[in-house]
Design a protein around this motif. Structure first.
Motif, short mmCIF file in Angstrom:
data_model
loop_
_atom_site.label_atom_id
_atom_site.label_comp_id
_atom_site.label_asym_id
_atom_site.label_seq_id
_atom_site.Cartn_x
_atom_site.Cartn_y
_atom_site.Cartn_z
N ASN A 191 0.83 -1.22 0.00
CA ASN A 191 0.00 0.00 0.00
C ASN A 191 0.86 1.26 0.00
O ASN A 191 0.57 2.23 -0.69
CB ASN A 191 -0.95 0.01 1.19
CG ASN A 191 -2.08 -0.98 1.04
OD1 ASN A 191 -2.41 -1.38 -0.07
ND2 ASN A 191 -2.67 -1.39 2.16
N HIS A 192 1.93 1.22 0.82
CA HIS A 192 2.82 2.37 0.88
C HIS A 192 3.44 2.66 -0.49
O HIS A 192 3.46 3.80 -0.96
CB HIS A 192 3.92 2.11 1.92
CG HIS A 192 4.99 3.15 1.94
ND1 HIS A 192 4.80 4.41 2.46
CD2 HIS A 192 6.26 3.12 1.46
CE1 HIS A 192 5.91 5.11 2.32
NE2 HIS A 192 6.82 4.35 1.72
N PHE A 193 3.94 1.63 -1.17
CA PHE A 193 4.58 1.86 -2.46
C PHE A 193 3.58 2.17 -3.57
O PHE A 193 3.91 2.89 -4.51
CB PHE A 193 5.51 0.69 -2.82
CG PHE A 193 6.80 0.76 -2.07
CD1 PHE A 193 7.76 1.68 -2.44
CD2 PHE A 193 7.04 -0.04 -0.97
CE1 PHE A 193 8.96 1.79 -1.74
CE2 PHE A 193 8.22 0.05 -0.27
CZ PHE A 193 9.18 0.97 -0.64
N GLU A 194 2.36 1.66 -3.46
CA GLU A 194 1.32 2.07 -4.41
C GLU A 194 1.03 3.55 -4.27
O GLU A 194 0.85 4.26 -5.26
CB GLU A 194 0.04 1.26 -4.18
CG GLU A 194 0.09 -0.13 -4.77
CD GLU A 194 -1.20 -0.91 -4.53
OE1 GLU A 194 -2.03 -0.51 -3.67
OE2 GLU A 194 -1.37 -1.94 -5.19
N GLN A 195 1.01 4.03 -3.02
CA GLN A 195 0.78 5.47 -2.79
C GLN A 195 1.93 6.28 -3.37
O GLN A 195 1.71 7.30 -4.02
CB GLN A 195 0.63 5.73 -1.30
CG GLN A 195 0.37 7.20 -0.97
CD GLN A 195 0.27 7.45 0.53
OE1 GLN A 195 0.37 6.54 1.33
NE2 GLN A 195 0.08 8.70 0.87
N LYS A 196 3.16 5.84 -3.14
CA LYS A 196 4.33 6.55 -3.70
C LYS A 196 4.27 6.56 -5.23
O LYS A 196 4.57 7.57 -5.86
CB LYS A 196 5.64 5.87 -3.24
CG LYS A 196 5.94 6.01 -1.81
CD LYS A 196 6.80 7.22 -1.62
CE LYS A 196 7.29 7.21 -0.18
NZ LYS A 196 7.79 8.49 0.21
N ASN B 250 3.38 9.38 -10.30
CA ASN B 250 2.62 9.47 -11.55
C ASN B 250 1.91 10.82 -11.65
O ASN B 250 1.91 11.45 -12.70
CB ASN B 250 1.63 8.31 -11.63
CG ASN B 250 0.97 8.22 -12.98
OD1 ASN B 250 1.53 8.65 -13.98
ND2 ASN B 250 -0.22 7.66 -13.02
N HIS B 251 1.31 11.25 -10.55
CA HIS B 251 0.62 12.55 -10.53
C HIS B 251 1.61 13.69 -10.80
O HIS B 251 1.33 14.61 -11.56
CB HIS B 251 -0.09 12.76 -9.19
CG HIS B 251 -0.74 14.09 -9.05
ND1 HIS B 251 -1.87 14.44 -9.77
CD2 HIS B 251 -0.40 15.18 -8.32
CE1 HIS B 251 -2.20 15.68 -9.47
NE2 HIS B 251 -1.34 16.15 -8.60
N SER B 252 2.78 13.58 -10.19
CA SER B 252 3.80 14.61 -10.38
C SER B 252 4.25 14.67 -11.85
O SER B 252 4.41 15.75 -12.42
CB SER B 252 5.00 14.32 -9.47
OG SER B 252 6.02 15.26 -9.68
N LEU B 253 4.46 13.50 -12.45
CA LEU B 253 4.86 13.45 -13.87
C LEU B 253 3.76 14.00 -14.77
O LEU B 253 4.03 14.75 -15.72
CB LEU B 253 5.19 12.01 -14.28
CG LEU B 253 6.48 11.43 -13.70
CD1 LEU B 253 6.59 9.95 -14.02
CD2 LEU B 253 7.69 12.19 -14.20
#
Length: 183
Positions: free
Chosen positions: A31-36, A41-44
């Protein structure tokens, strides 16, 4: 994998007393890495959108700085550039046409004369530096508009009455020409 990533996984995982990671701790890591991944992705995506927006603004600024030149001046510039003249050469030589007759062809001299006759030197320089668009003559605008009306009209199903269809086309053309000529 970097040491910082390994430490981050260890911080999120619970080590069981028998030496294995518990399913809940593995689920927390996932879950933590999915959030990261989602944040990255949002930043890109945001960066790509900003780049597209900046490019559009730049294109608008470039288009806004273009000069509108008459067709004969634009054609003269194109022919002079094809003959090897730089922007500076076009401006400098257009003022010296009387002494250039021996060195250049009559076509080049005629083009330089067209440039010399153009009264708006600032607009000419702006066009040479920033680019230019060609101002259409009223005849060219009307011809282009009538052609567009005809092309559109030919795709419309006919009524079967040639007289009525002809009147419809004539009405469309008349309306367009009247608006162009401000009648």
């Amino acid at each position: 994998m970097k040491q910082s990533e390994i430490d981050e996984i260890k911080n999120h995982c619970k080590y069981s007393p028998i030496g294995f990671y518990t399913p809940m701790s593995v689920l927390r890591v996932i879950n933590h890495f999915e959030q990261k991944l989602t944040e990255t992705n949002h930043s890109l995506t945001t960066g790509r959108d900003e780049k597209i927006l900046l490019q559009e603004k730049l294109n608008q600024l470039i288009a806004g700085n273009k000069a509108s030149l008459p067709p004969e001046v634009a054609q003269a510039i194109e022919r002079l550039k094809a003959a090897g003249f730089s922007n500076y050469g076009i401006i400098a030589c257009s003022d010296q046409t009387s002494v250039l007759g021996r060195d250049y062809s009559s076509e080049v001299i005629a083009d330089l004369m067209s440039i010399k006759k153009f009264p708006l030197t600032d607009l000419l320089i702006k066009g040479l530096v920033n680019g230019y668009t060609v101002v259409e003559t009223p005849q060219e605008r009307i011809k282009r508009g009538v052609q567009a009306i005809y092309e559109k009209w030919t795709t419309i199903p006919t009524s079967g009455d040639d007289q009525k269809d002809g009147e419809d086309l004539a009405e469309r053309i008349t309306k367009f020409v009247s608006s162009e000529l401000k009648l």
